[in-house]
Structures are given as C-alpha cells and as structure tokens.
Design an enzyme around this catalytic site. Sequence first.
Site, PDB file in Angstrom:
ATOM      1  N   LEU A 145      43.890  30.041  34.351  1.00  0.00           N
ATOM      2  CA  LEU A 145      43.194  31.034  35.256  1.00  0.00           C
ATOM      3  C   LEU A 145      43.634  32.720  34.939  1.00  0.00           C
ATOM      4  O   LEU A 145      44.552  32.467  34.470  1.00  0.00           O
ATOM      5  CB  LEU A 145      43.680  30.982  36.712  1.00  0.00           C
ATOM      6  CG  LEU A 145      43.664  31.590  37.783  1.00  0.00           C
ATOM      7  CD1 LEU A 145      42.190  30.929  38.155  1.00  0.00           C
ATOM      8  CD2 LEU A 145      44.256  31.369  38.959  1.00  0.00           C
ATOM      9  N   ASP A 146      42.412  32.880  34.983  1.00  0.00           N
ATOM     10  CA  ASP A 146      41.757  34.362  35.019  1.00  0.00           C
ATOM     11  C   ASP A 146      42.714  35.199  33.111  1.00  0.00           C
ATOM     12  O   ASP A 146      42.875  36.524  33.490  1.00  0.00           O
ATOM     13  CB  ASP A 146      42.783  35.698  36.149  1.00  0.00           C
ATOM     14  CG  ASP A 146      41.828  35.219  37.488  1.00  0.00           C
ATOM     15  OD1 ASP A 146      41.362  34.293  37.015  1.00  0.00           O
ATOM     16  OD2 ASP A 146      42.606  34.583  38.383  1.00  0.00           O
ATOM     17  N   GLU A 147      42.787  33.977  32.396  1.00  0.00           N
ATOM     18  CA  GLU A 147      43.466  34.558  31.154  1.00  0.00           C
ATOM     19  C   GLU A 147      42.122  34.100  30.379  1.00  0.00           C
ATOM     20  O   GLU A 147      42.985  33.763  28.899  1.00  0.00           O
ATOM     21  CB  GLU A 147      44.557  33.992  31.228  1.00  0.00           C
ATOM     22  CG  GLU A 147      45.154  34.247  32.160  1.00  0.00           C
ATOM     23  CD  GLU A 147      46.618  33.227  31.780  1.00  0.00           C
ATOM     24  OE1 GLU A 147      46.920  33.349  30.479  1.00  0.00           O
ATOM     25  OE2 GLU A 147      47.743  33.422  32.628  1.00  0.00           O
ATOM     26  N   HIS A 162      36.212  39.054  38.096  1.00  0.00           N
ATOM     27  CA  HIS A 162      37.926  39.351  38.544  1.00  0.00           C
ATOM     28  C   HIS A 162      38.080  40.411  38.846  1.00  0.00           C
ATOM     29  O   HIS A 162      37.655  41.650  38.680  1.00  0.00           O
ATOM     30  CB  HIS A 162      38.686  38.742  37.929  1.00  0.00           C
ATOM     31  CG  HIS A 162      40.098  38.904  38.303  1.00  0.00           C
ATOM     32  ND1 HIS A 162      40.511  37.360  39.080  1.00  0.00           N
ATOM     33  CD2 HIS A 162      40.902  39.789  38.666  1.00  0.00           C
ATOM     34  CE1 HIS A 162      41.478  37.264  39.922  1.00  0.00           C
ATOM     35  NE2 HIS A 162      41.725  38.637  39.593  1.00  0.00           N
TER      36      HIS A 162
END
EC number: 3.5.1.10
Length: 285
Positions: free
Chosen positions: A227-229, A192
């Site tokens: 998402l993105d975690e 990311h």
Amino acid sequence: MAAEYILTLSCPNRPGIVAAVAEAIFQYGGNIRDAQQYDDQAATRFFTRIMLDDAGNLNLDGLKAEMAKVAERFSMQWAIRDRSQKRRVMLLVSKFDHCLADILYRWRIGELPMVPTAIISNHPLATYPHLDFTGIPFFHMPISKESKPEQEAQIWKLVQETETDLVVLARYMQILSDDLAGKLAGRCINIHHSFLPGFKGAKPYHQAHARGVKLIGATAHYVTADLDEGPIIEQDVERISHKDTPDDLVRQGRDIERRVLSRALTWHLEDRVLMNGSRTVVFRD
C-alpha cells in the site's frame, strides 16, 4: 510528416550499448531526433529514451529484428512504439472528482495523447452532474467488503475487453487487492494525497495538520501490492502556515494532486518513465 517512434530500453551497464543501438537505427533507415540517457552507477544499469523518425527508408520490421539481437546481447528490456498509436486509458474515481475533471479537460484540449476507454466509479453517475462524459462509457460498480472480489473481477474483465493499456486511480478511494494490483503491475498509476512516504492511510491532511507541518504535498506512483509504496513518478509540495485549517489544506491539496497526476500521466503516455527496481527514471523534456 514522417512517422515518429519512441525506443526505450534498460539493461546492465557496459561499454558499447549506445554504439550498438545507434548502428541498428542507422542500418535500418532511422533518424535519431532526440536521445536521453542515464547511467545509474549504484545499480550499474543503463537507461535511454530515443525518439526517431523515418530518414526516408525506415525498415521498422528490420529494426525490431535487429534490436532483438542487440537486446539479447546486452540483456535488455526494450520497447519501440509508434507515437501516433495513443495509449488506451481507463479512469477509476470515487466521490472526489477534481483529478478526473482535470484529466478530462486536458484530454479534450489535446494535451493528453490518450484514448479513454471507460470511467469506473463506486458512486453513481449523478455524483458528477457538472462533468462531461460524452463519448466515454461510464460504469457504476458499487463495492463492499463482501462484493470486492466480484467487483474487481468486473474491472479486470473490462480492462481486457477494452484493451486498456493503463489504469489511472484518479482519487479512487479503494485499495486494490494484491491480485488486481499484480495484474496491473507497471500500468496502474495512483495519486496519493500526501508527500509519501509520510502520512499514509486515512485523512493525511488531518494527520499533517496535527503534526504542524509547513509543507503539504502529493505523490503519483505506480500501484503495487504494498500500500502506497509503489515506484514514485512525480511529487510536488505547497507551503502552508499555522493559520491554515484542515479544510484549507484539503483545498490547496486538490491543486497539487491535479498537477502531479497530470504530469505523471503525461510522462507515462510519452514513454518517459522507466522502471528501476523500486524507483523510476523519468526523462523530462
């Protein structure tokens, strides 16, 4: 050279774990070359990574059977892997290819111990005229909102057909569905382009510029349905100034992304990353 194996495990912490594991290795002819361990006192969990080789009469099947008994006794999650058996890795990419180029270079010079099974992109092969894909099957899989279920079904089928162990999203600018993310749980790494958990979503460098940040970064993490975690494996940052434009941040960000993803990939391939709930334990050298 003697065959080398990596034993990893995690379990609720209690006395006797190290003694039981060491005794099993000794009993079946193993020789401990290196051992790292961590006691998460807050979670009361124990983690270890052990590299061992053949002391002359290693009985691998016997060791595995004994470790199964030890695992049952201590409620362990464990695995043992022959280091010579390289993991099979699938690479997904979109238009930006700097992370893919870096991974291919490191693989070709022997820095990444892996077997590339395929390169999948939602852009055609002509997008990457300067990259050498020799020996790696390339698949152009366009995607739209309507075709996403079909496209992801193709990806999953290819993962199974190629016996892929790990999927790497090397700046693959598509959000995986909950279904595919679930199927790849613990074996899909994403890079990311920001220092999570800040600046999620689109154009993180532009968000960072608008906020006047003095540090930019990148985060490599396991993919989850959130998402993105997903659990973070590695992060890094670079200092910037008020003179830097969004394009400057993007340029500097590419360098961070490359090195963060390569480190995370290396550590996964070397069995240095153990899951700890929503976090990771990373045994570096």
